[in-house]
Motif scaffolding. Sequence first.
Motif, mmCIF file in Angstrom:
data_model
loop_
_atom_site.group_PDB
_atom_site.id
_atom_site.type_symbol
_atom_site.label_atom_id
_atom_site.label_comp_id
_atom_site.label_asym_id
_atom_site.label_seq_id
_atom_site.Cartn_x
_atom_site.Cartn_y
_atom_site.Cartn_z
ATOM 1 N N LEU A 1 18.614 8.833 54.941
ATOM 2 C CA LEU A 1 19.296 8.203 56.072
ATOM 3 C C LEU A 1 18.418 7.217 56.849
ATOM 4 C CD1 LEU A 1 21.241 11.311 57.401
ATOM 5 C CD2 LEU A 1 22.006 9.582 55.773
ATOM 6 N N ARG A 2 17.119 7.485 56.939
ATOM 7 C CA ARG A 2 16.231 6.605 57.726
ATOM 8 C C ARG A 2 16.261 5.160 57.223
ATOM 9 N NH1 ARG A 2 12.107 6.508 61.403
ATOM 10 N NH2 ARG A 2 12.284 8.717 61.840
ATOM 11 N N PRO A 3 16.237 4.900 55.912
ATOM 12 C CA PRO A 3 16.283 3.507 55.464
ATOM 13 C C PRO A 3 17.544 2.762 55.910
ATOM 14 C CG PRO A 3 15.549 4.914 53.672
ATOM 15 C CD PRO A 3 16.000 5.812 54.785
ATOM 16 N N MET A 4 18.638 3.491 56.108
ATOM 17 C CA MET A 4 19.860 2.842 56.593
ATOM 18 C C MET A 4 19.624 2.263 57.983
ATOM 19 S SD MET A 4 22.643 5.648 55.219
ATOM 20 C CE MET A 4 24.116 4.721 55.655
ATOM 21 N N VAL A 5 18.922 3.014 58.830
ATOM 22 C CA VAL A 5 18.602 2.530 60.176
ATOM 23 C C VAL A 5 17.568 1.416 60.094
ATOM 24 C CG1 VAL A 5 17.672 3.153 62.438
ATOM 25 C CG2 VAL A 5 19.161 4.763 61.219
ATOM 26 N N ARG B 1 28.772 18.338 59.593
ATOM 27 C CA ARG B 1 30.119 18.029 60.081
ATOM 28 C C ARG B 1 30.419 16.538 60.113
ATOM 29 N NH1 ARG B 1 29.624 21.086 65.585
ATOM 30 N NH2 ARG B 1 27.684 19.936 65.394
ATOM 31 N N GLY B 2 29.407 15.712 60.249
ATOM 32 C CA GLY B 2 29.659 14.290 60.402
ATOM 33 C C GLY B 2 30.191 14.006 61.785
ATOM 34 N N CYS B 3 30.949 12.953 61.920
ATOM 35 C CA CYS B 3 31.534 12.541 63.200
ATOM 36 C C CYS B 3 32.976 13.060 63.266
ATOM 37 C CB CYS B 3 31.506 11.014 63.308
ATOM 38 S SG CYS B 3 32.406 10.356 64.728
ATOM 39 N N PHE B 4 33.300 13.775 64.320
ATOM 40 C CA PHE B 4 34.643 14.319 64.485
ATOM 41 C C PHE B 4 35.684 13.205 64.479
ATOM 42 C CE2 PHE B 4 37.487 16.888 67.625
ATOM 43 C CZ PHE B 4 38.300 17.313 66.592
ATOM 44 N N GLY C 1 29.596 0.392 61.778
ATOM 45 C CA GLY C 1 29.752 0.696 60.355
ATOM 46 C C GLY C 1 28.553 1.441 59.800
ATOM 47 N N VAL C 2 27.362 1.025 60.179
ATOM 48 C CA VAL C 2 26.141 1.712 59.720
ATOM 49 C C VAL C 2 26.124 3.150 60.242
ATOM 50 C CG1 VAL C 2 23.613 1.781 59.908
ATOM 51 C CG2 VAL C 2 24.780 -0.396 59.467
ATOM 52 N N MET C 3 26.459 3.309 61.503
ATOM 53 C CA MET C 3 26.454 4.650 62.091
ATOM 54 C C MET C 3 27.445 5.575 61.389
ATOM 55 S SD MET C 3 26.177 3.423 66.051
ATOM 56 C CE MET C 3 26.414 5.034 66.785
ATOM 57 N N GLN C 4 28.617 5.068 61.109
ATOM 58 C CA GLN C 4 29.603 5.909 60.429
ATOM 59 C C GLN C 4 29.189 6.163 58.972
ATOM 60 O OE1 GLN C 4 31.612 7.593 62.404
ATOM 61 N NE2 GLN C 4 30.403 6.376 63.838
ATOM 62 N N GLY C 5 28.519 5.167 58.371
ATOM 63 C CA GLY C 5 27.966 5.377 57.032
ATOM 64 C C GLY C 5 26.929 6.487 57.028
ATOM 65 N N ILE C 6 26.096 6.523 58.064
ATOM 66 C CA ILE C 6 25.095 7.590 58.190
ATOM 67 C C ILE C 6 25.788 8.938 58.271
ATOM 68 C CG2 ILE C 6 23.429 8.605 59.817
ATOM 69 C CD1 ILE C 6 22.523 5.672 60.410
ATOM 70 N N ASP D 1 27.091 -13.592 66.307
ATOM 71 C CA ASP D 1 27.890 -13.105 67.417
ATOM 72 C C ASP D 1 27.535 -11.642 67.712
ATOM 73 O OD1 ASP D 1 30.335 -13.212 69.199
ATOM 74 O OD2 ASP D 1 30.862 -11.580 67.829
ATOM 75 N N ALA D 2 27.251 -11.346 68.991
ATOM 76 C CA ALA D 2 26.848 -9.992 69.385
ATOM 77 C C ALA D 2 27.930 -8.969 69.044
ATOM 78 C CB ALA D 2 26.523 -9.952 70.877
ATOM 79 N N GLY D 3 29.198 -9.348 69.194
ATOM 80 C CA GLY D 3 30.290 -8.437 68.847
ATOM 81 C C GLY D 3 30.331 -8.121 67.367
ATOM 82 N N SER D 4 30.062 -9.118 66.541
ATOM 83 C CA SER D 4 30.030 -8.889 65.090
ATOM 84 C C SER D 4 28.867 -7.977 64.712
ATOM 85 C CB SER D 4 29.902 -10.216 64.343
ATOM 86 O OG SER D 4 31.037 -11.017 64.588
ATOM 87 N N LEU D 5 27.731 -8.189 65.359
ATOM 88 C CA LEU D 5 26.577 -7.317 65.100
ATOM 89 C C LEU D 5 26.877 -5.882 65.548
ATOM 90 C CD1 LEU D 5 23.721 -9.751 66.159
ATOM 91 C CD2 LEU D 5 24.114 -8.867 63.848
ATOM 92 N N ALA D 6 27.552 -5.734 66.683
ATOM 93 C CA ALA D 6 27.914 -4.397 67.161
ATOM 94 C C ALA D 6 28.846 -3.710 66.164
ATOM 95 C CB ALA D 6 28.572 -4.495 68.537
ATOM 96 N N THR D 7 29.816 -4.449 65.638
ATOM 97 C CA THR D 7 30.724 -3.885 64.638
ATOM 98 C C THR D 7 29.951 -3.441 63.405
ATOM 99 O OG1 THR D 7 32.523 -5.287 65.423
ATOM 100 C CG2 THR D 7 32.763 -4.370 63.220
ATOM 101 N N PHE D 8 28.968 -4.240 63.006
ATOM 102 C CA PHE D 8 28.114 -3.879 61.879
ATOM 103 C C PHE D 8 27.388 -2.553 62.161
ATOM 104 C CE2 PHE D 8 23.653 -4.003 60.405
ATOM 105 C CZ PHE D 8 23.860 -3.875 59.046
ATOM 106 N N PHE D 9 26.830 -2.401 63.365
ATOM 107 C CA PHE D 9 26.113 -1.160 63.696
ATOM 108 C C PHE D 9 27.056 0.038 63.733
ATOM 109 C CE2 PHE D 9 22.575 -3.890 64.801
ATOM 110 C CZ PHE D 9 21.494 -3.128 64.377
#
Length: 194
Positions: free
Chosen positions: A180-184, A101-104, A162-167, A152-160
Amino acid sequence: MARVKCFNREEALEKAMQAFWAKGYEATSVQDLVDCMGINRGSLYDTFGDKHKLFLEALDQYGTGSQLRTDVLRQVGDPREILTKFMYVFMQKQVADPMRRGCFMTNTAVELSSRDDECAERIRVFFEDMEMGLTDLIARGQQEGTFKSRRDAGSLATFFIGVMQGIRVVGKVNPEEAVLRPMVDVALTVLDGE
């Protein structure tokens, strides 16, 4: 004489959320909802309004459940351990979902956010809350010297985010852990870079 509702509202809402999550807003008919919720059309309209209002409640329900899961980001403990566990558990949920399903919220963003302002606002708030939790955790890790990155912590959070939604998106096509594991793994290395 008023009719008595013979169903549990929260259970019916959960069933509707699952239907919308599996098929999307447009592909889920009112009849699909009536069938999966185990109620008649009159009860659906009397209790939830219309399909769109029911969908918004389903998004809210999903957001509340996700918020409870992201509370782990605010726990006391080693920021690296907390973030690492959070990311791998997140990835495993995609691997373990037989329906892919992915993310609703992501699914809804793709389907509706460009033409439905109410959905778009809920999605924005959902990701903003997750981003704030990640930002606070990463900032704490930087202050404690756990994370070497000075970005910047906020920029890193935005990156994560993006990674999570990519997963979630990649996992809809190929939910194999080996994919998927290599993405993490790679994402976590960003915290140690300058």
